[in-house]
Each structure stands twice: as C-alpha cells, then as structure tokens.
Write an enzyme that holds these catalytic residues in place. Structure first.
Site, mmCIF file in Angstrom:
data_model
loop_
_atom_site.group_PDB
_atom_site.id
_atom_site.type_symbol
_atom_site.label_atom_id
_atom_site.label_comp_id
_atom_site.label_asym_id
_atom_site.label_seq_id
_atom_site.Cartn_x
_atom_site.Cartn_y
_atom_site.Cartn_z
ATOM 1 N N HIS A 113 0.809 -1.213 0.000
ATOM 2 C CA HIS A 113 0.000 0.000 0.000
ATOM 3 C C HIS A 113 0.847 1.270 0.000
ATOM 4 C CE1 HIS A 113 -3.307 2.641 1.794
ATOM 5 N NE2 HIS A 113 -3.886 2.102 0.741
ATOM 6 N N LYS A 115 3.204 4.439 -1.145
ATOM 7 C CA LYS A 115 3.303 5.349 -2.286
ATOM 8 C C LYS A 115 4.601 6.126 -2.134
ATOM 9 C CE LYS A 115 -1.354 4.706 -1.874
ATOM 10 N NZ LYS A 115 -2.049 4.157 -0.695
ATOM 11 N N ASP A 120 17.092 9.490 -8.249
ATOM 12 C CA ASP A 120 18.525 9.449 -7.949
ATOM 13 C C ASP A 120 18.681 9.286 -6.435
ATOM 14 O OD1 ASP A 120 19.034 9.752 -10.669
ATOM 15 O OD2 ASP A 120 19.037 11.938 -10.535
ATOM 16 N N HIS A 290 -9.175 10.938 1.490
ATOM 17 C CA HIS A 290 -8.243 9.831 1.287
ATOM 18 C C HIS A 290 -6.923 10.070 2.011
ATOM 19 C CE1 HIS A 290 -5.784 6.899 -1.140
ATOM 20 N NE2 HIS A 290 -6.898 6.210 -0.989
ATOM 21 N N LYS A 292 -3.947 10.705 4.922
ATOM 22 C CA LYS A 292 -3.476 10.049 6.140
ATOM 23 C C LYS A 292 -2.390 10.940 6.750
ATOM 24 C CE LYS A 292 -4.092 6.757 2.682
ATOM 25 N NZ LYS A 292 -5.528 6.669 2.713
ATOM 26 N N ASP A 297 1.011 19.684 18.499
ATOM 27 C CA ASP A 297 1.571 20.936 18.993
ATOM 28 C C ASP A 297 2.075 21.792 17.826
ATOM 29 O OD1 ASP A 297 0.818 20.131 21.486
ATOM 30 O OD2 ASP A 297 2.800 19.424 22.086
#
Length: 413
Positions: A113, A115, A120, A290, A292, A297
């Site tokens: 899952h 991404k 380089d 979608h 996350k 603080d």
C-alpha cells in the site's frame, strides 16, 4: 534496517494530484541515473498516461527506472501500456499478483500500500496519493482529498536504502556513517528533521502505530488527525481520550462522504466513545477523504500511506514520513483548519447513535470483529508474497535475405 532522525531536510506539502503529479513528473524529467516508483494504484487514464510518458522518456535517455505496483490495486493495465515501458528498459513488477477466481480478485490481504518515489539520491516523495484521475480536483464530486510530501535532504538516503534493500537483485552497501540520535524540536524553521518509518509483516509490524501512540502521549496543546479509514485498536483510541481528558485539544477528521459505505458505519461506531471522552470529531463533507496525516503541537507532523484501520496497522505494507519542523507543521495546520472551518460538520450529541440495546449490540460485535480481524486473517493459509517481474514483449523474428526456408532447403542462388 533501522532508520534514525536526519537533520537538514527541505520538505514541501503537496495537496491532491493538482500539486503532486506536476512535482513528480518534473522530478522524473530531471532524473539522471535512477527512478524507483511504488504505488498501490495506477490506472490507464489521463494521469496514468502522463506518468507512462514521463517514465518512457526517462528510460529512453538512459535512466534506470523501476516500478512496483500492487497486484490487487492495479490489476487491469493493458499489455501494450506495460510492454512499451519494459521494451524501453523499465523494470516493471507486481507485488503478489494472483489469478482471479470466478472473476473475483482473491489477493485482498497483506497488500503493498506504499506510495513512494525516489529520484537518484536527491529527491523523494512519500504520501497517500495514487496515480489516477480521481485525485484531481476537477474530477467531480468523487475527487479524493489527499496529501504527499516532496523531500530533499539526508532522509532521502534512508528512503533509497529502504527501497534498495526491499527490491530483488540488488546488493546494498552498508552505510556505517549513518547517525542515529534522538529528535529535538527544530530551532531553525525550514531545516526539518525527518524520520522514515514503515510497516511490514516482519520486524516492523507496529512501528507506525507506536509513533502515533508516542505522539498522543507527549502532546501538550493540540493534536489534529485526518484519516480516511479510521478504525484503530483500543490502545490508540484510549490514548486519544486520555490526551483530551488532560486538556489537549484533540481533533479527528474522518470521511463524511466515504467512497465505501462501511467506512462511515465503522467510524460512527466510535463516535460515542470519542466524543464523550472529549475528542472533537469532524466529518469531511466536501468529497471523499483519502488523506493520512496528523500533527501535534507546533513541531510534529506525519504524512504517509497508513490509514488507522486493521488493514494498514496489521496487514499492509505502509510507509510514513515523520517530520519535526515548525514551518511544515504550520502549513499542514493551516490546511487542516481550513478544511475544518469550510468543509466539515462537527459531530455533536444529535449525531451520536442512540444508546439502544440493538445499537449497543451492533457496536460491540462490529468493534470486536474489526479489532480481531487481522488475527482471523492470520489463520488463513500463509504464503510468501512474491514480486512478479513483467518481461519485455518478445521481438518478432526478423526476415533476412539469407534466411533459408526449411521446405525449400538449399543455398541462396
């Protein structure tokens, strides 16, 4: 492999595909030696075709490119789409693909899952955005709200090292010079400290969850969590309530218009527990959420692929970047506060499920099923996930003047 905090990074927040895709395509265009790209979903739509073109151009100018897609999330790319890349030299792999059974995909659990993009050893991207048109704001009511980060600096070496160690056929050199030290509040905004963390099904099963728990324990003033699929275990829920009860402003943004109805049902099962414990819960109503992301603080933040649900916390392969930087924290806070003010509805007493015996029974059964779901999946027949590399298409046999027809043997006149 274990990463430590790295200082001196430049980190840019990217919102939705509108900001993410141009940044990725530009970085690919600037690549000189190597591109590594991992994603759960790649569709053969307008966005996917632009990524295809960028990778093809890079490979044609001699850049080594490797792509890893999840076998469940990206099952329907055409042979022509993939074949053009592999013919140009792109190494193209699927994570644990399996044949369909009666037309249904069976490889549902323990998915790749993450991404991630590495260019380089200079630039990396980490986040929750896949490669499909539904991440563009002009997609319509179902356009997804999501986030990623563009990173330059020493932490890119850790992300690259992680990729090298997890891709087959490579022999990573040990980095004996790597420093490991405790993070401190960054006194120089813009010079961000960063820690790359991931979840696997071996030695790092709960690393991301542990950092969320530590953050909630250390929070003094404010916590904002925006998470698309929110159904964590007891420990994280208890930590949120405990933080709220000691005076921390704890805000949770969840989907109000989810892409899967069960997501809304699952999250609402927790509303009584959280709201009555002092947690401020907001439903994002503009479109499917979608993202996350989270902040604490004025200096701590995280962006990545990990939801706070049983699949992400107990089964899937995930990756997040944890950031200590006041400037980045403020940028993310401004974004999330804007969402809360303009696009969210706060959950109040009128929205809480009535405490009837039937609702209580449903909540208890559903909560315990989802809580024990990863353990139940663990009883399924285990197998070792494999990476299936797509070979380049076979080249047709070339006809030449000197070829001899086997039915008319003899020398050329």
């Amino acid at each position: 492999m274990k990463c430590g905090w790295r200082e001196g990074n430049q980190i840019q927040l990217l919102e939705n595909g509108d900001q993410f895709y141009p940044a990725v395509f530009e970085a690919i265009a600037q690549a000189q030696q190597k591109i590594i790209l991992e994603t759960f979903i790649l569709f053969e739509d307008e966005v996917g075709k632009k990524l295809h073109a960028a990778l093809l151009k890079a490979a044609q100018r001699g850049v080594k490119a490797e792509v890893l897609l999840d076998g469940y999330g990206s099952p329907d790319l055409s042979d022509a789409f993939v074949g053009e890349l592999t013919s140009a030299g792109v190494i193209f792999r699927y994570y644990d693909p399996r044949p369909r059974l009666l037309g249904l995909r069976t490889n549902i659990f323990r998915r790749m899952h993450r991404k991630i993009v590495v260019i380089d050893d200079r630039i990396a991207f980490v986040g929750g955005i896949n490669y499909s048109a539904e991440h563009m704001s002009d997609y319509g009511p179902q356009a997804k709200q999501d986030y990623a980060v563009r990173v330059e600096g020493p932490v890119v070496a850790d992300i690259l090292q992680f990729e090298v160690e997890n891709l087959p056929g490579q022999s990573p050199a040990r980095r004996w010079w790597k420093r490991h030290h405790q993070a401190e509040e960054n006194r120089h905004p813009g010079e961000a400290q960063a820690l790359f963390v991931w979840r696997d099904n071996e030695e790092h099963r709960d690393d991301i969850e542990r950092h969320y728990l530590k953050m909630l324990t250390q929070a003094k003033r404010e916590v904002i969590i925006a998470n698309a699929y929110f159904f964590p275990g007891y420990r994280l829920l208890h930590a949120m309530r405990k933080a709220a009860r000691r005076g921390v402003s704890v805000k949770l943004i969840v989907q109000g218009e989810p892409d899967m109805p069960i997501v809304k049902v699952g999250a609402r099962l927790l509303y009584n527990y959280l709201v009555k414990g002092g947690v401020q819960v907001y439903e994002y109503r503009r479109r499917p959420l979608h993202g996350k992301v989270a902040l604490m603080d004025d200096h701590w933040a995280t962006v990545g692929s990990s939801n706070l649900d049983p699949l992400s916390l107990s089964l899937n392969l995930e990756a997040n970047l944890i950031i200590h930087d006041r400037t980045f924290n403020q940028t993310l806070r401004d974004n999330l506060q804007g969402i809360i003010v303009n696009d969210c509805k706060q959950v109040d007493e009128s929205m809480l499920p009535k405490r009837t015996w039937w609702n209580l029974t449903k909540s208890v059964l559903a909560f315990h099923f989802l809580r024990h779901f990863p353990a139940l999946v663990g009883w399924l027949p285990a197998h070792t996930p494999h990476l299936a590399q797509v070979p380049p298409p076979a080249q047709p046999e070339m006809e030449t003047q000197d070829r001899v027809d086997p039915e008319n043997s003899g020398v050329k006149p």
